[in-house]
Design an enzyme around this catalytic site. Structure first.
Site, PDB file in Angstrom:
ATOM      1  N   GLU A 110      44.722  38.567  38.332  1.00 49.20           N
ATOM      2  CA  GLU A 110      45.756  37.629  37.885  1.00 49.20           C
ATOM      3  C   GLU A 110      45.647  37.364  36.388  1.00 49.20           C
ATOM      4  O   GLU A 110      46.646  37.340  35.661  1.00 49.20           O
ATOM      5  CB  GLU A 110      45.619  36.328  38.672  1.00 49.20           C
ATOM      6  CG  GLU A 110      46.735  35.328  38.414  1.00 49.20           C
ATOM      7  CD  GLU A 110      46.582  34.077  39.248  1.00 49.20           C
ATOM      8  OE1 GLU A 110      47.354  33.119  39.010  1.00 49.20           O
ATOM      9  OE2 GLU A 110      45.682  34.034  40.115  1.00 49.20           O
ATOM     10  N   GLY A 141      44.732  35.965  23.017  1.00 52.04           N
ATOM     11  CA  GLY A 141      44.166  35.571  24.280  1.00 52.04           C
ATOM     12  C   GLY A 141      45.220  34.874  25.131  1.00 52.04           C
ATOM     13  O   GLY A 141      46.182  34.305  24.611  1.00 52.04           O
ATOM     14  N   LEU A 198      48.035  28.862  33.146  1.00 56.31           N
ATOM     15  CA  LEU A 198      47.736  27.695  33.971  1.00 56.31           C
ATOM     16  C   LEU A 198      48.689  27.640  35.160  1.00 56.31           C
ATOM     17  O   LEU A 198      49.901  27.470  34.999  1.00 56.31           O
ATOM     18  CB  LEU A 198      47.857  26.415  33.133  1.00 56.31           C
ATOM     19  CG  LEU A 198      47.520  25.099  33.820  1.00 56.31           C
ATOM     20  CD1 LEU A 198      46.063  25.082  34.272  1.00 56.31           C
ATOM     21  CD2 LEU A 198      47.812  23.922  32.896  1.00 56.31           C
TER      22      LEU A 198
END
Length: 566
Positions: free
Chosen positions: A89, A114, A118
């Site tokens: 994921e 990066g 969430l």
């Protein structure tokens, strides 16, 4: 497009499962042309919420989801309905982000971002290292000539929904004299500082099943299934808004040592308190996606708003009464939780991950890990090992030694084939303009070399004139041009195009042959043997003027040639 609730809340609820999937299928039918429905792949990848369910529950969800999806107009296979790992994921989210920012696979290589993805149950963290790591979070991605060494991990329990759930469990531990019987009755009331005044609703707490109660027992013994198949402990939440307490409660949800029995106390000033010691710290610049974007959008904040702006908006939101709050925004799930979500996302970035405000950008809502799945499936290369993960897209690797052996073998076979078929394989266009094959017959002094001509001229025989000379009538030459042995020349002169064909003769006398439209000339070989003819440096070829030769002498030569031929 998203639907609520999540899959993990729909165990043994077939009607709810259909209601959750149907809008997604209908949306896809409108986005994709009807003629392409049967050739468009449909995938269902379950994530953290389903990963934490018992195997019988997760298997039920996948099996019934497949039964629904296989009747859709799209192409779907049973193996495409599955649970993916947290690492996968995180990896998909990183691909989606860097593809969206046009960094992925760029040449020359650009610095990647990066990804902080969430969700509702977990947080996925992925970033690129300068060197390849050896821990279980290490990934290697190859896109064309560019290699990326990544770290990717998933933080279970750090999603927006689970974080609020942990806050409820923490408050439950502070309620005095709570027994298992009290929880089973569902009448326990909890005052929550992150809920607006006037809020009073029943809530099912999943994390409450793991806490210890006053009677020394765990509520797991009294765990029950509530309406709709959702598992957990039912409590009643009452809004008692206190912003400072809410902010501290959000910090409790961030600091894993506050709610995890497996972790000792973590000083958030020294170490990112959302990370275990074995996890590498995030480095570089990050895009905060999905849940972070949802919070920004809810408070009508632009991506360039600061984290302090989020705190200000959250404080204002908490001061409103529940009746005013729910009417002031568009109807949507979890409206009551945004008073908690505002300080939570700020604490998660600053103290939980030690990512400063200047190193984080709030990403677009279109950047999700599902886009990474689509890109990956288009690339169709996902080697996955138990000990080492190597993800490669759009590239095939081959050992250099094997490649050299294949090329050498191919060259050897090609040369053998050419040697078998002989000289005829060379296309006429590439043939050299000199005569390639020689056969010398020295039986008589007047014999000639049997040399095929590339121009297919009629082959002439030498004529012995009886005066010690051997003539070759009408043998073409080029006036005024010096010829090399075995050359056939094509040139232009003032009189037009002239062709020359040279032959070899075994004779002690000079060989004279000439024909031109503008002038007459003689090519004379001052060689007494054939062997000397093969070395141009030793022999000399020169043209001498024969302007003194009469027209009658020329006609006589032609007549003699004709008689000799007859």
């Amino acid at each position: 497009m998203e639907t609520e609730p999540g899959f993990d809340k729909l165990v043994h609820n077939i009607s709810g499962l259909r209601e959750a999937i149907r809008p997604l299928i209908q949306w896809a039918e409108k986005q994709i042309p009807r003629k392409s429905h049967k050739t468009t792949s449909l995938f269902l990848y379950a994530t953290a919420g389903v990963r934490r369910l018992p195997s019988p529950d997760s298997e039920w969800l996948l099996s019934n989801s497949w039964s629904i999806l296989k009747s859709s107009p799209f192409l779907c296979r049973k193996e495409w309905v599955k649970i993916i790992t947290g690492t996968e994921e995180a990896y998909y989210g990183w691909i989606a982000l860097n593809y969206h920012t046009e960094v992925l696979g760029s040449v020359p290589e650009k610095k990647t971002y990066g990804a902080l993805d969430l969700g509702g149950s977990s947080l996925q963290v992925t970033f690129e290292r300068k060197q390849d790591g050896n821990d279980e979070t290490s990934l290697k991605l190859s896109i064309g000539p560019v290699n990326h060494h990544l770290s990717a991990y998933s933080l279970a329990g750090y999603g927006l929904n689970d974080a609020f759930d942990k806050s409820v469990a923490h408050l439950l531990k502070r309620v005095p004299q709570v027994t298992s019987e009290d929880l089973i009755s569902g009448k326990i009331e909890i005052n929550h500082p992150c809920l607006q005044s006037g809020y009073k609703e029943q809530y099912t707490c999943s994390h409450c099943s793991s806490i210890r109660l006053a009677d020394g027992l765990s509520p797991i013994g009294g765990k029950k299934l509530v309406k709709g198949g959702e598992s957990g402990v039912s409590v009643q939440l009452i809004g008692v808004p206190k912003w400072d307490e809410c902010s501290r409660l959000a910090m409790v949800a961030v600091n894993m040592s506050e709610w995890s029995d497996n972790s000792h106390g973590i000083d958030c000033e020294l170490h990112p308190c959302a990370l275990a010691e074995n996890l590498p710290r995030p480095i570089g610049h990050f895009y905060a996606m999905s849940g972070f974007y949802v919070v920004y959008r809810f408070f009508n904040l632009t991506p360039d708003a600061t984290l302090d702006d989020v705190l200000d908006k959250g404080s204002e939101f908490c001061e409103k009464t529940w009746d005013v709050t729910r009417k002031s925004v568009v109807p949507q799930p979890f409206i009551e939780q945004y008073c908690f979500r505002a300080p939570y996302v700020v604490r998660l970035l600053r103290e939980g991950l030690h990512i400063t405000d200047s190193h984080v950008i709030i990403g677009s809502g279109s950047i999700t890990w599902t886009l990474g799945v689509a890109l990956f499936e288009a690339g169709k290369a996902f080697p996955y090992g138990a000990k080492f993960h190597s993800y490669e897209i759009f590239q095939m690797k081959i050992n250099a030694f094997v490649l050299f052996a294949i090329l050498f073998a191919s060259l050897f076979v090609l040369l053998c084939a050419f040697s078998c078929v002989g000289n005829w394989w060379v296309p006429k266009f590439f043939r050299r303009p000199y005569l390639p094959l020689f056969r010398h017959n020295s039986v008589t002094s007047t014999s000639v070399l049997n040399i095929p001509s590339p121009f297919l001229f009629q082959r002439w025989s030498p004529i012995n004139t009886g005066d010690g000379r051997v003539k070759m009538p009408l043998s073409p030459t080029v006036a005024g041009t010096l010829q090399r042995p075995f050359d056939t020349a094509l040139s232009f002169s003032c009189g037009g195009i002239e062709l020359a064909e040279s032959s070899l003769y075994s004779s002690s006398s000079s060989v004279a042959h000439s024909s031109s439209s503008g002038s007459l000339g003689q090519m004379q070989f001052d060689n007494n043997t054939l062997g000397s003819f093969w070395t141009p440096n030793r022999s000399q070829m020169r043209l001498q003027s024969r302007r003194s030769q009469s027209r009658e002498d020329l006609n006589s030569s032609i007549a003699e040639a004709h008689l000799a031929k007859v």
